[in-house]
Scaffold this active site. Structure first.
Site, PDB file in Angstrom:
ATOM      1  N   ASP A  55       8.077 -20.598  31.220  1.00  0.00           N
ATOM      2  CA  ASP A  55       7.452 -21.665  30.512  1.00  0.00           C
ATOM      3  C   ASP A  55       8.171 -21.951  29.341  1.00  0.00           C
ATOM      4  O   ASP A  55       8.376 -23.169  28.697  1.00  0.00           O
ATOM      5  CB  ASP A  55       5.998 -21.127  30.260  1.00  0.00           C
ATOM      6  N   HIS A 101      -2.992 -17.479  36.474  1.00  0.00           N
ATOM      7  CA  HIS A 101      -2.526 -17.944  37.374  1.00  0.00           C
ATOM      8  C   HIS A 101      -3.030 -17.648  38.797  1.00  0.00           C
ATOM      9  O   HIS A 101      -2.651 -18.250  39.725  1.00  0.00           O
ATOM     10  CB  HIS A 101      -1.023 -17.945  37.332  1.00  0.00           C
ATOM     11  N   GLU A 133       5.842 -18.988  24.707  1.00  0.00           N
ATOM     12  CA  GLU A 133       6.477 -19.782  25.705  1.00  0.00           C
ATOM     13  C   GLU A 133       6.267 -21.394  25.449  1.00  0.00           C
ATOM     14  O   GLU A 133       6.188 -22.111  26.520  1.00  0.00           O
ATOM     15  CB  GLU A 133       5.684 -19.346  27.017  1.00  0.00           C
TER      16      GLU A 133
HETATM   17  C1  3PY Z   1       6.544 -17.130  31.943  1.00  0.00           C
HETATM   18  O1  3PY Z   1       7.669 -16.921  32.222  1.00  0.00           O
HETATM   19  O2  3PY Z   1       6.223 -18.334  31.573  1.00  0.00           O
HETATM   20  C2  3PY Z   1       5.587 -16.300  32.010  1.00  0.00           C
HETATM   21  O3  3PY Z   1       4.263 -16.593  31.698  1.00  0.00           O
HETATM   22  C3  3PY Z   1       5.538 -15.073  32.766  1.00  0.00           C
HETATM   23  O4  3PY Z   1       4.533 -14.619  33.549  1.00  0.00           O
HETATM   24 MG    MG Z   2       3.778 -18.580  31.161  1.00  0.00          MG
END
Ligand code: 3PY
Ligand code: MG
Length: 259
Positions: free
Chosen positions: A180, A45, A154
């Site tokens: 995510d 990111h 995620e």
């Molecule tokens: C998320 O919460 O999606 C993450 O990847 C944390 O960095």
């Molecule tokens: Mg993430």
């Protein structure tokens, strides 16, 4: 070469890390001074890559904090170069297919577990260091043990196959990305929703059953505390830039009363 985060995990000790979103070796060293166990240079990111990560790895080695990196995706170049510069753990986002896990292991672990390419580069002192004194086979075996490959859970697809993922030789643990994951479940940031809570418990349980490292991102201190109490082996507590903003914001609000 030895990985203190893994060592703590195998001694039943918890660890605390943070994301490094600024990509600065100066910040990396201050995180070491602060006593964190590890940082994760976030190349998913943040607007920087390999060279900045290398500078942060050097700082980590001076200040005794373990350097991890989050890569933007699974390809041979991303995996290999990060490991070759001396990153000791790779956090891998957005997994949706088992094939991605297999590729990660192929690129990130040496034979017989995977097919990681070898070159006497920075991570083994260019072939001259003590880590290499017992020859290549002993080095690659040690490296397979000490280098952590950590897929992120995620996505719903990843959650649905989490029990199979943690069984894979070469997967050293799971990192839950709560933002995510909740987005993908259709309940964005609704961390108290029972479906989200069950998902977290499911991943934690899968890791415990397979004796793999369990880690989760925590955006604030209360959440970090409760995740440790819940049983996670590690929390990645917020990020360098967020802490900077928080600290200044708090102080500015107080000082402004006197302006
Ligand atoms: C998320 O919460 O999606 C993450 O990847 C944390 O960095
Ligand atoms: Mg993430």
């Amino acid at each position: 070469m030895s990985n203190p985060v893994m060592k703590k995990f195998f001694s039943n000790k918890r660890t605390i890390g943070t994301f490094l979103n600024y990509g600065s070796p100066a910040v990396a060293e201050t995180l070491g001074i602060a006593g964190l166990d590890y940082f994760i240079v976030d190349t998913e990111h943040s607007p920087f890559g390999l060279n900045e990560t290398l500078q942060c790895v050097r700082s980590a080695q001076i200040y005794g904090i373990t350097p991890f990196a989050r890569i933007p995706g699974i390809d041979r170049e991303n995996v290999l170069k990060m490991l070759d510069i001396g990153v000791q753990g790779l956090i891998v986002p957005g997994i949706r297919h088992m094939e991605e896990i297999d590729l990660l292991i192929e690129f990130g672990k040496y034979t017989p577990i995977g097919k990681r390419g070898f070159c006497p580069t920075r991570c083994c002192d260019y072939g001259y260091g003590a880590v290499f004194s017992n020859g290549i086979q002993s080095y690659t075996a040690e490296c397979n043990q000490q280098t952590m490959l950590i897929p992120q859970c995620e996505t719903v697809e990843c959650l649905d196959m989490i029990e199979d993922i943690v069984q894979k030789e070469g997967v050293d643990g799971i990192f839950i990305g709560p933002f995510d994951l909740s987005l993908d479940m259709g309940i964005p940031a609704q961390f108290e929703d029972i479906r989200f809570r069950n998902a977290i418990e499911r991943v934690l349980h899968a890791c415990k059953a397979a004796h793999k490292w369990s880690c989760i991102f925590a955006p604030d201190r209360n959440t970090a505390q409760s995740r440790l109490v819940q049983g996670f082996d590690s929390v990645t507590y917020t990020a360098d830039l967020n802490r900077l903003v928080d600290a200044f914001k708090t102080d500015v609000e107080i000082l402004k009363q006197f302006t």
